[in-house]
Motif scaffolding. Sequence first.
Motif, PDB file in Angstrom:
ATOM      1  N   PRO A  24     164.149  85.032  63.760  1.00 17.37           N
ATOM      2  CA  PRO A  24     162.795  84.541  64.043  1.00 17.37           C
ATOM      3  C   PRO A  24     161.726  85.086  63.089  1.00 17.37           C
ATOM      4  O   PRO A  24     160.593  84.629  63.110  1.00 17.37           O
ATOM      5  CB  PRO A  24     162.545  85.017  65.473  1.00 17.37           C
ATOM      6  N   LEU A  25     162.098  86.058  62.238  1.00 14.94           N
ATOM      7  CA  LEU A  25     161.134  86.671  61.327  1.00 14.94           C
ATOM      8  C   LEU A  25     160.970  85.826  60.069  1.00 14.94           C
ATOM      9  O   LEU A  25     161.943  85.524  59.375  1.00 14.94           O
ATOM     10  CB  LEU A  25     161.604  88.077  60.942  1.00 14.94           C
ATOM     11  N   VAL A  26     159.726  85.439  59.766  1.00 13.99           N
ATOM     12  CA  VAL A  26     159.416  84.628  58.588  1.00 13.99           C
ATOM     13  C   VAL A  26     158.373  85.377  57.764  1.00 13.99           C
ATOM     14  O   VAL A  26     157.338  85.793  58.291  1.00 13.99           O
ATOM     15  CB  VAL A  26     158.887  83.233  58.983  1.00 13.99           C
ATOM     16  N   LEU A  27     158.675  85.548  56.480  1.00 11.10           N
ATOM     17  CA  LEU A  27     157.758  86.211  55.553  1.00 11.10           C
ATOM     18  C   LEU A  27     157.356  85.208  54.489  1.00 11.10           C
ATOM     19  O   LEU A  27     158.197  84.456  53.998  1.00 11.10           O
ATOM     20  CB  LEU A  27     158.436  87.410  54.892  1.00 11.10           C
ATOM     21  N   THR A  28     156.080  85.203  54.143  1.00  6.71           N
ATOM     22  CA  THR A  28     155.612  84.279  53.121  1.00  6.71           C
ATOM     23  C   THR A  28     154.647  84.967  52.177  1.00  6.71           C
ATOM     24  O   THR A  28     153.959  85.914  52.556  1.00  6.71           O
ATOM     25  CB  THR A  28     154.944  83.035  53.748  1.00  6.71           C
ATOM     26  N   ALA A  29     154.631  84.494  50.952  1.00  2.00           N
ATOM     27  CA  ALA A  29     153.644  84.891  49.950  1.00  2.00           C
ATOM     28  C   ALA A  29     153.159  83.595  49.319  1.00  2.00           C
ATOM     29  O   ALA A  29     153.958  82.829  48.791  1.00  2.00           O
ATOM     30  CB  ALA A  29     154.267  85.807  48.904  1.00  2.00           C
ATOM     31  N   GLN A  30     151.874  83.330  49.429  1.00  2.00           N
ATOM     32  CA  GLN A  30     151.343  82.048  48.970  1.00  2.00           C
ATOM     33  C   GLN A  30     150.123  82.251  48.079  1.00  2.00           C
ATOM     34  O   GLN A  30     149.374  83.215  48.224  1.00  2.00           O
ATOM     35  CB  GLN A  30     150.954  81.170  50.158  1.00  2.00           C
ATOM     36  N   ILE A  31     149.950  81.290  47.191  1.00  2.00           N
ATOM     37  CA  ILE A  31     148.816  81.245  46.283  1.00  2.00           C
ATOM     38  C   ILE A  31     148.162  79.871  46.398  1.00  2.00           C
ATOM     39  O   ILE A  31     148.743  78.961  47.002  1.00  2.00           O
ATOM     40  CB  ILE A  31     149.257  81.553  44.834  1.00  2.00           C
ATOM     41  N   PRO A  32     146.994  79.691  45.818  1.00  2.00           N
ATOM     42  CA  PRO A  32     146.313  78.389  45.919  1.00  2.00           C
ATOM     43  C   PRO A  32     146.857  77.374  44.908  1.00  2.00           C
ATOM     44  O   PRO A  32     146.153  76.894  44.032  1.00  2.00           O
ATOM     45  CB  PRO A  32     144.852  78.739  45.647  1.00  2.00           C
ATOM     46  N   LYS A  33     148.118  77.047  45.054  1.00  2.00           N
ATOM     47  CA  LYS A  33     148.779  76.119  44.138  1.00  2.00           C
ATOM     48  C   LYS A  33     148.843  74.734  44.757  1.00  2.00           C
ATOM     49  O   LYS A  33     149.197  74.577  45.926  1.00  2.00           O
ATOM     50  CB  LYS A  33     150.195  76.605  43.854  1.00  2.00           C
ATOM     51  N   ASP A  34     148.485  73.736  43.969  1.00  2.00           N
ATOM     52  CA  ASP A  34     148.582  72.346  44.385  1.00  2.00           C
ATOM     53  C   ASP A  34     150.058  71.943  44.340  1.00  2.00           C
ATOM     54  O   ASP A  34     150.658  71.964  43.271  1.00  2.00           O
ATOM     55  CB  ASP A  34     147.755  71.466  43.456  1.00  2.00           C
ATOM     56  N   PRO A  35     150.658  71.581  45.475  1.00  2.00           N
ATOM     57  CA  PRO A  35     152.082  71.231  45.467  1.00  2.00           C
ATOM     58  C   PRO A  35     152.396  70.005  44.612  1.00  2.00           C
ATOM     59  O   PRO A  35     153.491  69.884  44.079  1.00  2.00           O
ATOM     60  CB  PRO A  35     152.421  70.951  46.923  1.00  2.00           C
ATOM     61  N   ALA A  36     151.434  69.120  44.445  1.00  2.00           N
ATOM     62  CA  ALA A  36     151.668  67.900  43.663  1.00  2.00           C
ATOM     63  C   ALA A  36     151.747  68.187  42.166  1.00  2.00           C
ATOM     64  O   ALA A  36     152.530  67.570  41.451  1.00  2.00           O
ATOM     65  CB  ALA A  36     150.570  66.873  43.935  1.00  2.00           C
ATOM     66  N   THR A  37     150.933  69.137  41.693  1.00  2.00           N
ATOM     67  CA  THR A  37     150.883  69.416  40.253  1.00  2.00           C
ATOM     68  C   THR A  37     151.585  70.708  39.864  1.00  2.00           C
ATOM     69  O   THR A  37     151.916  70.903  38.704  1.00  2.00           O
ATOM     70  CB  THR A  37     149.427  69.506  39.762  1.00  2.00           C
ATOM     71  N   GLY A  38     151.762  71.616  40.844  1.00  2.00           N
ATOM     72  CA  GLY A  38     152.340  72.917  40.543  1.00  2.00           C
ATOM     73  C   GLY A  38     151.363  73.855  39.856  1.00  2.00           C
ATOM     74  O   GLY A  38     151.734  74.917  39.385  1.00  2.00           O
ATOM     75  N   LYS A  39     150.088  73.481  39.824  1.00  2.00           N
ATOM     76  CA  LYS A  39     149.069  74.293  39.155  1.00  2.00           C
ATOM     77  C   LYS A  39     148.108  74.894  40.175  1.00  2.00           C
ATOM     78  O   LYS A  39     147.906  74.346  41.257  1.00  2.00           O
ATOM     79  CB  LYS A  39     148.285  73.435  38.161  1.00  2.00           C
ATOM     80  N   ILE A  40     147.494  76.012  39.784  1.00  2.00           N
ATOM     81  CA  ILE A  40     146.460  76.628  40.610  1.00  2.00           C
ATOM     82  C   ILE A  40     145.297  75.648  40.714  1.00  2.00           C
ATOM     83  O   ILE A  40     144.858  75.095  39.709  1.00  2.00           O
ATOM     84  CB  ILE A  40     145.973  77.958  39.987  1.00  2.00           C
ATOM     85  N   VAL A  41     144.791  75.427  41.936  1.00  2.00           N
ATOM     86  CA  VAL A  41     143.653  74.525  42.095  1.00  2.00           C
ATOM     87  C   VAL A  41     142.421  75.173  41.479  1.00  2.00           C
ATOM     88  O   VAL A  41     142.210  76.380  41.595  1.00  2.00           O
ATOM     89  CB  VAL A  41     143.381  74.138  43.572  1.00  2.00           C
ATOM     90  N   GLU A  42     141.643  74.373  40.806  1.00  5.73           N
ATOM     91  CA  GLU A  42     140.397  74.870  40.234  1.00  5.73           C
ATOM     92  C   GLU A  42     139.324  74.805  41.300  1.00  5.73           C
ATOM     93  O   GLU A  42     139.326  73.928  42.148  1.00  5.73           O
ATOM     94  CB  GLU A  42     140.008  74.014  39.035  1.00  5.73           C
TER      95      GLU A  42
END
Length: 127
Positions: A24-42
């Motif tokens: 049941p343990l879920v660990l995540t590390a996330q950044i502000p990346k647009d999933p469609a482009t794979g780039k950091i959102v401006e």
Amino acid sequence: MFEVVKTGITSSVSPVSGMVRKGPLVLTAQIPKDPATGKIVEGDIIIQTRQMLENVKTGLAAAGGSLADVMRAEVFLVDAADAPAMNAVWREFFSEPWPCRATVVVKEFLSPGMRIEMTATAWIDEA
């Protein structure tokens, strides 16, 4: 051994997983990346915080959970002045009982233009 949660969000160029699960343990590390482009959102901290939290939300849904399952989070900001705006967006995504959270100011990130990053721990009861 843990399993990588398939979130549909591309991983970074670093050799890391964006979300893993063991029981049941879920660990995540996330950044502000647009999933469609794979780039950091401006954009400002509001735009980047929303994108990052949408990524967390999407990943948790892929694991069978939701933001309500997040128990603990660590947020990393480049500028302490961004904290009030980040908190305003945080309130759009989370509600009481609030997850435990530490917010840390860092000098910079490896990805240019990135203003925020987050790790979180969730507990998703197995069906």
